[in-house]
Design an enzyme around this catalytic site. Structure first.
Site, PDB file in Angstrom:
ATOM      1  N   TYR A 116      -0.424  66.915  40.504  1.00 13.44           N
ATOM      2  CA  TYR A 116      -0.807  67.238  41.865  1.00 13.44           C
ATOM      3  C   TYR A 116       0.208  68.169  42.511  1.00 13.44           C
ATOM      4  CZ  TYR A 116       2.719  64.053  43.879  1.00 13.44           C
ATOM      5  OH  TYR A 116       3.898  63.458  44.249  1.00 13.44           O
ATOM      6  N   LYS A 146       5.030  66.927  37.909  1.00 11.75           N
ATOM      7  CA  LYS A 146       4.529  66.317  39.143  1.00 11.75           C
ATOM      8  C   LYS A 146       3.224  65.578  38.842  1.00 11.75           C
ATOM      9  CE  LYS A 146       4.323  67.364  44.071  1.00 11.75           C
ATOM     10  NZ  LYS A 146       5.181  66.255  44.463  1.00 11.75           N
ATOM     11  N   GLU A 173      16.952  61.242  43.384  1.00  8.07           N
ATOM     12  CA  GLU A 173      16.146  61.860  44.452  1.00  8.07           C
ATOM     13  C   GLU A 173      15.447  60.734  45.206  1.00  8.07           C
ATOM     14  OE1 GLU A 173      12.853  64.217  42.948  1.00  8.07           O
ATOM     15  OE2 GLU A 173      12.626  62.883  41.225  1.00  8.07           O
ATOM     16  N   LEU A 213      12.460  65.978  40.247  1.00  8.52           N
ATOM     17  CA  LEU A 213      11.442  67.015  40.425  1.00  8.52           C
ATOM     18  C   LEU A 213      12.114  68.243  41.039  1.00  8.52           C
ATOM     19  CD1 LEU A 213       8.305  67.571  40.341  1.00  8.52           C
ATOM     20  CD2 LEU A 213       8.385  67.154  42.800  1.00  8.52           C
TER      21      LEU A 213
HETATM   22  N1  PDD Z   1       6.438  64.828  47.038  1.00  8.42           N
HETATM   23  N2  PDD Z   1      10.816  64.579  44.526  1.00  8.42           N
HETATM   24  C1  PDD Z   1       9.691  63.829  44.440  1.00  8.42           C
HETATM   25  C2  PDD Z   1       9.706  62.630  43.567  1.00  8.42           C
HETATM   26  C3  PDD Z   1       8.546  64.205  45.157  1.00  8.42           C
HETATM   27  O1  PDD Z   1       7.435  63.463  45.048  1.00  8.42           O
HETATM   28  C4  PDD Z   1       8.584  65.341  45.994  1.00  8.42           C
HETATM   29  C5  PDD Z   1       7.399  65.794  46.788  1.00  8.42           C
HETATM   30  C6  PDD Z   1       9.774  66.081  46.069  1.00  8.42           C
HETATM   31  C7  PDD Z   1       9.887  67.331  46.912  1.00  8.42           C
HETATM   32  O2  PDD Z   1       9.131  68.366  46.358  1.00  8.42           O
HETATM   33  P1  PDD Z   1       8.534  69.536  47.263  1.00  8.42           P
HETATM   34  O3  PDD Z   1       9.679  70.116  48.011  1.00  8.42           O
HETATM   35  O4  PDD Z   1       7.947  70.484  46.290  1.00  8.42           O
HETATM   36  O5  PDD Z   1       7.517  68.919  48.192  1.00  8.42           O
HETATM   37  C8  PDD Z   1      10.865  65.675  45.316  1.00  8.42           C
HETATM   38  C9  PDD Z   1       5.205  65.156  47.691  1.00  8.42           C
HETATM   39  C10 PDD Z   1       5.387  65.825  49.014  1.00  8.42           C
HETATM   40  C11 PDD Z   1       4.341  63.908  47.769  1.00  8.42           C
HETATM   41  O6  PDD Z   1       4.327  63.188  46.774  1.00  8.42           O
HETATM   42  O7  PDD Z   1       3.682  63.668  48.778  1.00  8.42           O
END
Ligand code: PDD
Length: 287
Positions: free
Chosen positions: A33, A149, A182, A207
């Site tokens: 996703y 992801k 994270e 991620l």
């Molecule tokens: N999550 N680390 C994890 C485990 C994440 O699920 C996310 C983002 C990030 C940050 O990634 P980005 O900057 O590309 O949004 C880091 C999304 C927003 C979610 O699961 O809703």
């Protein structure tokens, strides 16, 4: 105005949007996703998000559901139909529908694609930025490929829920070696006592957040001292500032972790300066 979702080729009412019971996303979390911010009528960092989507699909050997140009059209259409000018889209691709069997289905099984969009609560975001948020630490218990992801987010779900039950908004995974990984859905940054901005390298174990990547650009433009290096949980507690980044939150200051105040217990300047500069630096695609 009803919310609209895109499901496998059709724009349907959100309340009636469904996938098959044997969708492999539903049965095996066999899918990936993306979540992308929309601000002032622009999609933020769309190219980087779609590059990461391609990478996630490649890593799992799931076929692309459509060309990038067609996908961008769908994303724009969902945003327009939902009249989202400030909010998010959610895009999910799974290995499709097939009789339940762990091994991959026949090669001609089409992947499933779903896109939804929603408006975000600007006042709630502003409040979190002004006041900062609380976090807890939790032991890392996820698989080794968190760089992909995937929709397999059960450890993240349980960690966030634990945070909520303790009155906090994020859970921060800490590795067995004592280094910070994270957040449950965010990347973590600190500003140390010397004013150096640190975040964990993204080659392995986290991620590679798109917000993180763009924030590295912002930090360089602002001339901040920057180090991509793993840091320990003790370094995090001793930091002047801690903040978390994601497409959903851009850059929330963390002012309490496990009940202990960070720095002076107030949101810091560096997080604010980075947040203020972010939109100008990010790639903007008109809806
Ligand atoms: N999550 N680390 C994890 C485990 C994440 O699920 C996310 C983002 C990030 C940050 O990634 P980005 O900057 O590309 O949004 C880091 C999304 C927003 C979610 O699961 O809703």
């Amino acid at each position: 105005m009803p919310r609209i979702a895109y499901v496998n080729g059709a724009y349907v009412r959100h309340s009636e949007a469904t996938v098959h019971v044997e969708d492999r996303g539903y049965q095996f979390a066999d899918g990936v996703y993306e979540v992308c911010e929309v601000r002032h009528g622009f999609i933020v960092d769309l190219g980087r998000h779609l590059d990461r989507l391609d990478r996630s699909l490649n890593e799992l050997r799931i076929a692309s559901p459509m060309s990038r140009a067609a996908l961008v059209q769908v994303l724009r259409e969902v945003l327009r139909r939902n009249r989202v000018r400030n909010g998010l889209f959610y895009l999910q691709v799974t290995r499709g529908v097939a009789r339940r069997d762990h091994v991959f289905p026949a090669k001609d099984t089409p992947p499933s694609i779903v896109v939804t969009a929603k408006r975000t609560d600007a006042a709630a975001i502003a409040r979190k930025n002004a006041e900062g948020i609380s976090a807890i630490t939790v032991p890392e218990n996820r698989w080794d490929r968190v760089d992909i992801k995937t929709v397999g987010l059960l450890p993240n779900v349980l960690a966030r829920q634990r945070a909520k039950e303790q009155g906090a908004q994020e859970a921060i995974f800490v590795d067995a070696d004592g280094t910070v990984k994270e957040g449950a859905a965010t990347n973590v940054w600190i500003v140390d006592g010397d004013g150096i901005l640190r975040t964990r390298p993204s080659e392995h174990g986290i991620l590679r957040g798109i917000t993180r990547t763009t924030l590295l650009d912002v930090a360089r433009i602002l001339g901040l001292k920057l180090e991509e290096r793993a840091f320990s949980v003790e370094e995090m507690f001793a930091a002047r500032e801690v903040f978390i980044t994601a497409a959903t939150s851009i850059c929330f200051p963390v002012v309490t972790i496990d009940g202990t105040s960070i720095g002076n217990g107030r949101p810091g300047n560096i997080a604010r300066n980075i947040r203020d500069a972010f939109f100008a630096v990010a790639e903007k695609t008109l809806i």
